[in-house]
Design a protein around this motif. Structure first.
Motif, mmCIF file in Angstrom:
data_model
loop_
_atom_site.group_PDB
_atom_site.id
_atom_site.type_symbol
_atom_site.label_atom_id
_atom_site.label_comp_id
_atom_site.label_asym_id
_atom_site.label_seq_id
_atom_site.Cartn_x
_atom_site.Cartn_y
_atom_site.Cartn_z
ATOM 1 N N GLY B 35 15.555 -10.580 -16.316
ATOM 2 C CA GLY B 35 15.898 -11.592 -15.316
ATOM 3 C C GLY B 35 14.716 -12.405 -14.838
ATOM 4 O O GLY B 35 14.792 -13.624 -14.693
ATOM 5 N N GLY B 73 22.261 -15.979 -5.771
ATOM 6 C CA GLY B 73 21.679 -14.923 -6.582
ATOM 7 C C GLY B 73 21.664 -13.596 -5.852
ATOM 8 O O GLY B 73 22.005 -12.550 -6.414
ATOM 9 N N LEU B 74 21.287 -13.628 -4.575
ATOM 10 C CA LEU B 74 21.266 -12.393 -3.792
ATOM 11 C C LEU B 74 22.664 -11.796 -3.707
ATOM 12 O O LEU B 74 22.854 -10.578 -3.790
ATOM 13 C CB LEU B 74 20.722 -12.660 -2.386
ATOM 14 C CG LEU B 74 19.228 -12.954 -2.299
ATOM 15 C CD1 LEU B 74 18.856 -13.340 -0.894
ATOM 16 C CD2 LEU B 74 18.434 -11.751 -2.742
ATOM 17 N N ALA B 77 23.593 -10.129 -6.963
ATOM 18 C CA ALA B 77 22.914 -8.833 -7.089
ATOM 19 C C ALA B 77 23.579 -7.785 -6.207
ATOM 20 O O ALA B 77 23.767 -6.636 -6.594
ATOM 21 C CB ALA B 77 21.438 -8.992 -6.718
ATOM 22 N N LEU B 78 23.967 -8.205 -4.997
ATOM 23 C CA LEU B 78 24.608 -7.276 -4.068
ATOM 24 C C LEU B 78 25.957 -6.824 -4.604
ATOM 25 O O LEU B 78 26.308 -5.646 -4.551
ATOM 26 C CB LEU B 78 24.802 -7.981 -2.734
ATOM 27 C CG LEU B 78 24.746 -7.103 -1.512
ATOM 28 C CD1 LEU B 78 23.366 -6.516 -1.378
ATOM 29 C CD2 LEU B 78 25.103 -7.888 -0.281
ATOM 30 N N PHE B 114 23.334 -7.529 -12.160
ATOM 31 C CA PHE B 114 22.205 -7.507 -11.230
ATOM 32 C C PHE B 114 21.090 -8.400 -11.739
ATOM 33 O O PHE B 114 20.473 -9.166 -10.997
ATOM 34 C CB PHE B 114 21.716 -6.059 -11.083
ATOM 35 C CG PHE B 114 20.658 -5.880 -10.049
ATOM 36 C CD1 PHE B 114 19.318 -5.821 -10.396
ATOM 37 C CD2 PHE B 114 20.991 -5.765 -8.713
ATOM 38 C CE1 PHE B 114 18.341 -5.640 -9.438
ATOM 39 C CE2 PHE B 114 20.019 -5.581 -7.748
ATOM 40 C CZ PHE B 114 18.689 -5.528 -8.120
ATOM 41 N N ASP B 115 20.827 -8.307 -13.067
ATOM 42 C CA ASP B 115 19.789 -9.146 -13.657
ATOM 43 C C ASP B 115 20.132 -10.623 -13.508
ATOM 44 O O ASP B 115 19.250 -11.459 -13.297
ATOM 45 C CB ASP B 115 19.636 -8.795 -15.141
ATOM 46 C CG ASP B 115 18.183 -8.627 -15.539
ATOM 47 O OD1 ASP B 115 17.921 -8.350 -16.712
ATOM 48 O OD2 ASP B 115 17.323 -8.792 -14.654
ATOM 49 N N GLY B 117 21.783 -11.870 -11.051
ATOM 50 C CA GLY B 117 21.459 -12.193 -9.667
ATOM 51 C C GLY B 117 19.976 -12.472 -9.496
ATOM 52 O O GLY B 117 19.571 -13.441 -8.851
ATOM 53 N N VAL B 118 19.153 -11.611 -10.114
ATOM 54 C CA VAL B 118 17.706 -11.818 -10.067
ATOM 55 C C VAL B 118 17.352 -13.167 -10.668
ATOM 56 O O VAL B 118 16.566 -13.956 -10.110
ATOM 57 C CB VAL B 118 16.978 -10.686 -10.824
ATOM 58 C CG1 VAL B 118 15.525 -11.010 -11.010
ATOM 59 C CG2 VAL B 118 17.145 -9.371 -10.102
ATOM 60 N N THR B 121 18.244 -16.023 -8.358
ATOM 61 C CA THR B 121 17.347 -16.089 -7.195
ATOM 62 C C THR B 121 15.996 -16.660 -7.588
ATOM 63 O O THR B 121 15.429 -17.489 -6.867
ATOM 64 C CB THR B 121 17.144 -14.691 -6.606
ATOM 65 O OG1 THR B 121 18.388 -14.055 -6.456
ATOM 66 C CG2 THR B 121 16.448 -14.787 -5.260
ATOM 67 N N VAL B 122 15.459 -16.212 -8.745
ATOM 68 C CA VAL B 122 14.151 -16.697 -9.156
ATOM 69 C C VAL B 122 14.188 -18.205 -9.386
ATOM 70 O O VAL B 122 13.318 -18.947 -8.916
ATOM 71 C CB VAL B 122 13.684 -15.966 -10.434
ATOM 72 C CG1 VAL B 122 12.483 -16.656 -11.031
ATOM 73 C CG2 VAL B 122 13.368 -14.528 -10.118
#
Lengths: 770, 137
Positions: B35, B73-74, B77-78, B114-115, B117-118, B121-122
Motif C-alpha cells: 500500500g 482511506g482511513l 482501513a477501519l 486494509f492495504d 485503505g493505506v 490515505t497515502v
C-alpha cells in the motif's frame, strides 16, 4: 439482546430526530416521545421477573484480555432508574415540543436530549465497569451540549464548560478508581465485584479507591464542595433542567454509590466520608435555597439538598436507611421534575422567573397552578403525598441509626425539612397567589406543557395514598440490590403517633414560621451564602481556569515559538540528555563494534552517505543542499536493498523523489541562498547534532551487541505463509500481524497532511477567498 | 511550466505510473510492493501531472478530492478491521476467502482491503500537501 437494543435505541432515535422534526415540526417532535414511552413499557414488563429475584443481563466481549465488555444487567435498582429515565423522558419530550415550538433548533435539541436519555439508560444498566464509564462520560458530553444550547449567550457557554470540566474531572478520577477496583478484585463486571466486597474492603487500596470513586460521584451529583456547577447549569432551557438536573443526570452519582454499596459500603471510612458529605450538602443546599429569588435556582439548590440527603442515607447504609433512600429517590424525581416543568411554564407564559415579580398567576394558569400546589406540597413533605411517606422513612432511619452522631443527622434533617417547607411556600405561593401586574398578560400554557407536571405531581399523590403500588416490585427490589441482602418494605401513611411524625410536625411548623418572618430568614441565608461564596469552590474553579490559561499561554509562547530548528534542538537535546541520564544510572551496556565481514561496496555506500550529509551542510544554495540530502536518502535506500528489505528501499526512493518536488515547491517562496550561520549558532548546532549522532550510534551498537530475547523476526517469517497467506514478510507484518500499528501510522499521516493543509491555507489564503 | 516535451510525455507517464501503482498494490502481499509504495507511486503520478499542467488541472484529474481521500482511506482501513469483529476473531484479524476464476484461484482478504485503505490515505495525504503548495504559485 433485546435489552441492549432497547438501551441503544435512543442513539438511533437521536440520529434521526432532526430529520423527523424537520418533516413534522411540533407534531414530529411529539412523535419522538413514542420511543421513551415504548421503552418505559418495555422496562415495566421486566418488573415481574425482577420481583421474583431475576437479573436480566446481556454482554459482548470487546477486549477480553483487559476485561472490557459491553454488558448490561438490570436488577431492582436499575429498573427503578430505567423507569424514571424513560418515563420522565417521554414527558419532557412532549413538554419540550411545546416549549421550543417554532424554534429552528428543535431538531438539534431532540437529538441531544434523546442521546442523553440513551446514555443515562446505559449508565444505570451497565454491568461492566468500562461500559459504565463510557456511558457516564457520554452523559457529561450530552449535558454539555444541552446546557450550552443557547450557545450565542456567553453565560450559557460558561455554565456548560463549568459543568463539563467539573463532572469530567470527576469522571477521570472515577476511571482511576474503577481500574483500581478491577486490579484489586480481578473482576470487571459489577455483579462480580459486588460479590467480592470483602476482598475490596480489606485491601490497602480501599481508601484511595473510595476517594476516587467519591470524586466521580460527588462531582456528578453536585455535592458540596463540587456543587457550584448545578445552579449555573440553570442557564439551560427548562426541559433540560427538569430532566437532567433534577431527575436523572445528577442522580447518577447517587446511583453509583448505591450500586457499589455492596462492594464498598459498611466500613468506617464509608460511614464517615459519605455520610458527612451528604449531610453537609443537604443542609447547605437547603439553606442556600432560601436566599434565591429565581425559581429555577431555588429548585436547583433544593435538588442539591435532596441529593445530599440521598447520599447521606447511602452513607448510613443500614436497611432502614436504604429503604428510605429508594423511597425518597422515586418521590423526589416525581415532584422535582413537576416543579421544574411548572417553572418553565411560568417563564414561558409570564416571561419571568423572579418571584419578586410574579404573582396571581393561579387565576390565568389554573392547571399549572394545580401542578405547582401538588408539587410544592410534596416538596414540603405534607401528607397524603408519597414524599411525606418518604420523609417519614428518612427521619425514622436517622433516628434509629446505630452510628455515632446520629442525632446530628436528625437535627440536620429537621432543619433541612423546615427550610424546604419555606422553599415550597415560596415556589408555590409567590408566583400563583397574591397580586401582581404580570398576571394580566399571561395565559395558560398549552396542554403539552401543563399536562406532564400535572401527571407527575398527581402520581406523587396517588402513590402516596396507595404505596402498595410500588412497594414490592420496585422499592423492595431496588433496596435489596443496594443492600445486598433481603429487605422488607412496608410503607403506609399512618404509622401511629411516633417520633418521626412528631419531628415532621415540628419541622413543618418551623418552616411556616420561617416563612412568616421571611425577610429575616433571607438575611441570615444571604449571610451564609456570602460566606460560602467567598471561601467558595466556585472562586477556586474560576481562579484555577484562569491560571491554567495563563500558564498554557506562557508555556506555548516559550516552547512553540514557531522555529522548526528550535523544536528540533529541544527534541534532540532532551533525547541525548535522557539517554545519558539513564546510562549514568543503569550503566553503559556492552558494545561490540566488530567490523568483520563488511564488504567494500558497503563502505562505498557509507562514504556516499557521509559525503552527502557533509555537502548538505556546506552548500549555501538551497537546491544544492536538497540534492545532497537526496544523495543521503538514496544511499540509505541502497543499504535497505542490500539487506533484502526491498519494500522499504522502494518506499525510501519514492519518498526521496516526492521530497524533492515538495522542497522545490516550498523554496519557490523562500530566498534561494541560505545565510551562513553565526559562530555561536554553528557551535551549538554542531554540539547538538554531533552528540545526537554519537548517542544513536552507541544505542544501535548496544542493541545489536546484546541479545535480550529471541528475535521475533523468526516468528514472522515462519508464520507469514501459513497464517497470513503472504510471502512478502514486510507487507504481511504491516497489514496483518501489526495492522493496528499501521492504522495508527496512517492516522498520523492523515493528521499531518490536514495540519499542513490548514497551515498553508492560513498562510496563503489571507488574500484569497476561502 | 510550459515545456511541451514535459506535457506530452507526462500524459503517457501518468497512465503508466497509475497502472504500476495498481500492480504494486495488488502484488504487495507476495512480492515487494504494498500500500505505501503503491500510494507513493500514484502520488508521484499526479505530482508529475501537477508539475506539467499546473495544480488545478491535477486536482481536476483526480476523481476524488485529495482532502476527501484521507478520511476515505482511513474509513476503508477501519472497515477492513471491523470484518474481524463480525466473525468474532477480534478487531483487525485477517479474514480470507478464495475466489475461483476458472482454473486459477485468487485469495482475497481483509488485509488487502486494509492495504487499499493505506493506499488511499497515502495518496490523499501527499496530494493534499503538494496541490496546496503548488496552487499558490
Amino acid at each position: 439482546m433485546t435489552l441492549a437494543v432497547m438501551v441503544l435505541s435512543g442513539f438511533v432515535a437521536a440520529a434521526v430526530s432532526p430529520l423527523i422534526v424537520r418533516m413534522g415540526g411540533r407534531a414530529g417532535a411529539r412523535v419522538l416521545a413514542l420511543l421513551p414511552i415504548g421503552l418505559f413499557l418495555y422496562f415495566a414488563t421486566l418488573g415481574p421477573d425482577i420481583r421474583d429475584g431475576e437479573v436480566i443481563g446481556a454482554g459482548w466481549d470487546w477486549a477480553p484480555d483487559i476485561g472490557v465488555r459491553l454488558s448490561f444487567a438490570v436488577d431492582g435498582l436499575a429498573l427503578a432508574f430505567l423507569l424514571l429515565i424513560s418515563g420522565i423522558g417521554a414527558l419532557v419530550v412532549v413538554y419540550a415540543a411545546d416549549y421550543l415550538k417554532g424554534d429552528p433548533r428543535l431538531g438539534r435539541f431532540m437529538l441531544a436530549l434523546l442521546a442523553f436519555m440513551a446514555s443515562m439508560l446505559g449508565v444505570v444498566s451497565a454491568d461492566n465497569i468500562f461500559t459504565l464509564f463510557v456511558f457516564w462520560e457520554l452523559t457529561s458530553v450530552t449535558s454539555y451540549v444541552l446546557i450550552g444550547f443557547d450557545h450565542e449567550r456567553e453565560a450559557s457557554r460558561k455554565a456548560a464548560l463549568q459543568a463539563l470540566l467539573v463532572t469530567g474531572g470527576g469522571g477521570l478520577a472515577l476511571l482511576a478508581g474503577l481500574v483500581l477496583i478491577a486490579q484489586v478484585t480481578g473482576e470487571t463486571e459489577l455483579s462480580a465485584i459486588n460479590a467480592a466486597g470483602d476482598a475490596l474492603r480489606g485491601d490497602d487500596l480501599y481508601l484511595p479507591i473510595l476517594l476516587l470513586v467519591l470524586a466521580g460521584a460527588l462531582t456528578k451529583s453536585a455535592q458540596f464542595p463540587f456543587h457550584f456547577w448545578l445552579p449555573s447549569a440553570m442557564e439551560a432551557p427548562t426541559p433540560v433542567s427538569a430532566y437532567l438536573h433534577s431527575a436523572t443526570m445528577v442522580k447518577a452519582g447517587v446511583y453509583l454509590l448505591a450500586r457499589l454499596h455492596p462492594a464498598m459500603g459498611g466500613t468506617t471510612e464509608w460511614h464517615v466520608l459519605v455520610t458527612t458529605f451528604g449531610a453537609v450538602t443537604m443542609v447547605v443546599g437547603a439553606l442556600l435555597a432560601l436566599s434565591q429569588f429565581d425559581l429555577k435556582r431555588i429548585l436547583a439548590y433544593s435538588t442539591m439538598s435532596v441529593l445530599g440527603l440521598l447520599v447521606m442515607l447511602i452513607g448510613v447504609g443500614e436497611p432502614l436507611a436504604i429503604k428510605a433512600m429508594v423511597t425518597f429517590l422515586v418521590a423526589h424525581a416525581l415532584y422535582k421534575a413537576a416543579l421544574f416543568l411548572v417553572a418553565g411554564a411560568v417563564d414561558h407564559e409570564a416571561h419571568s422567573r423572579d418571584i419578586r415579580e410574579l404573582g396571581g398567576l393561579a387565576r390565568v394558569m389554573p392547571y399549572t397552578a394545580a401542578a405547582a400546589i401538588l408539587g410544592a406540597a410534596s416538596l414540603a413533605g405534607l401528607p397524603p403525598f408519597f414524599a411525606f411517606i418518604a420523609k417519614e422513612a428518612v427521619i425514622e432511619a436517622t433516628l434509629e441509626t446505630g452510628l455515632a452522631g446520629g442525632w446530628l443527622l436528625v437535627g440536620g434533617l429537621a432543619a433541612t425539612s423546615a427550610f424546604l417547607v419555606f422553599v415550597a411556600w415560596t415556589v408555590c405561593l409567590a408566583p400563583f397567589f397574591g397580586q401582581r401586574d404580570r398576571a394580566r398578560d399571561a395565559h395558560e400554557a398549552p396542554p403539552g406543557m401543563w399536562g406532564p407536571p400535572v401527571l407527575l405531581a398527581s402520581l406523587g399523590l396517588a402513590v402516596g395514598m396507595a404505596p402498595v403500588l410500588v412497594e414490592d416490585w420496585l422499592l423492595r427490589t431496588a433496596g435489596e440490590a443496594v443492600l445486598g441482602a433481603p429487605l422488607k418494605v412496608n410503607l403506609a401513611l399512618w404509622h401511629g403517633l411516633n417520633a418521626p411524625l412528631a419531628i415532621s410536625v415540628v419541622s413543618i411548623a418551623a418552616g411556616i414560621g420561617l416563612f412568616a418572618v421571611r425577610d429575616r430568614t433571607r438575611q441570615v441565608a444571604d449571610a451564609v451564602s456570602a460566606l460560602v461564596g467567598r471561601a467558595g469552590p466556585a472562586r477556586l474553579y474560576d481562579g484555577g481556569l484562569l491560571a491554567l490559561n495563563v500558564t498554557a499561554g506562557a508555556q506555548t509562547r516559550l516552547l512553540q515559538n514557531g522555529y522548526l530548528r528550535f523544536y528540533l534542538i529541544v527534541v534532540l537535546a532532551s533525547f541525548v540528555g535522557l539517554v545519558v541520564l539513564s546510562a549514568s544510572v543503569v550503566g553503559v551496556p556492552e558494545m561490540d563494534p566488530s567490523l568483520r565481514g563488511t564488504a567494500f561496496y558497503e563502505w562505498v555506500i557509507v562514504a556516499l552517505v557521509v559525503a552527502g550529509a557533509l555537502l548538505a551542510v556546506l552548500f549555501s544554495s538551497r537546491l544544492a543542499a536538497v540534492a545532497a540530502l537526496g544523495l543521503v536518502g538514496f544511499g540509505i535506500a541502497a543499504v535497505f536493498a542490500l539487506y533484502g528489505a526491498l519494500d522499504v528501499a522502494m518506499t525510501q526512493i519514492l519518498v526521496e523523489a516526492l521530497t524533492v518536488i515538495l522542497f522545490v515547491l516550498v523554496f519557490y517562496h523562500l530566498k534561494s541562498t541560505l545565510r551562513p550561520p553565526a559562530r555561536a549558532q554553528l557551535m551549538r548546532d554542531i554540539v547538538v547534532a554531533g552528540s545526537f549522532g554519537l548517542v544513536m550510534t552507541s544505542l544501535v551498537l548496544a542493541a545489536t551487541s546484546n541479545q535480550v530475547a529471541e528475535p521475533i523476526s523468526g516468528f514472522f517469517s515462519d508464520e507469514s505463509v501459513p497464517a497470513a497467506f503472504g510471502r512478502n514478510v514486510v507487507n504481511v507484518i504491516l497489514v496483518d500481524f501489526r495492522a493496528l500499528d499501521t492504522l495508527g501510522e496512517i492516522v498520523v499521516l492523515a493528521v499531518a497532511a490536514l495540519g499542513s493543509y490548514a497551515m498553508l491555507r492560513l498562510q496563503f489564503g489571507k488574500d484569497d477567498e476561502p | 511550466m510550459t515545456s511541451s516535451i514535459l506535457r506530452t510525455t507526462s500524459q503517457l507517464l501518468v497512465i503508466l505510473f497509475l497502472l504500476f501503482s495498481a500492480f504494486l498494490l495488488w502484488r504487495g502481499h507476495n512480492e515487494p510492493g504494498g500500500g505505501f509504495a503503491a500510494g507513493l507511486v500514484a502520488a508521484g503520478a499526479f505530482s508529475l501531472y501537477a508539475v506539467a499542467f499546473g495544480a488545478d488541472a491535477a486536482r481536476k484529474t483526480m476523481p476524488v478530492d485529495p482532502a476527501l481521500l484521507i478520511p476515505l482511506g482511513l474509513l476503508v482501513a477501519l472497515v477492513a478491521g471491523l470484518a474481524g469483529l463480525v466473525t468474532g476473531d477480534g478487531f483487525l484479524a485477517g479474514q480470507w476467502f478464495t475466489l475461483s476464476l476458472g482454473r486459477d484461484e485468487v485469495k482475497l482478504g481483509s488485509p488487502l482491503l486494509f492495504d487499499v485503505g493505506v493506499f488511499l490515505t497515502v495518496i490523499g495525504a501527499v496530494m493534499t500537501i503538494i496541490i496546496t503548495l503548488a496552487a499558490e504559485e
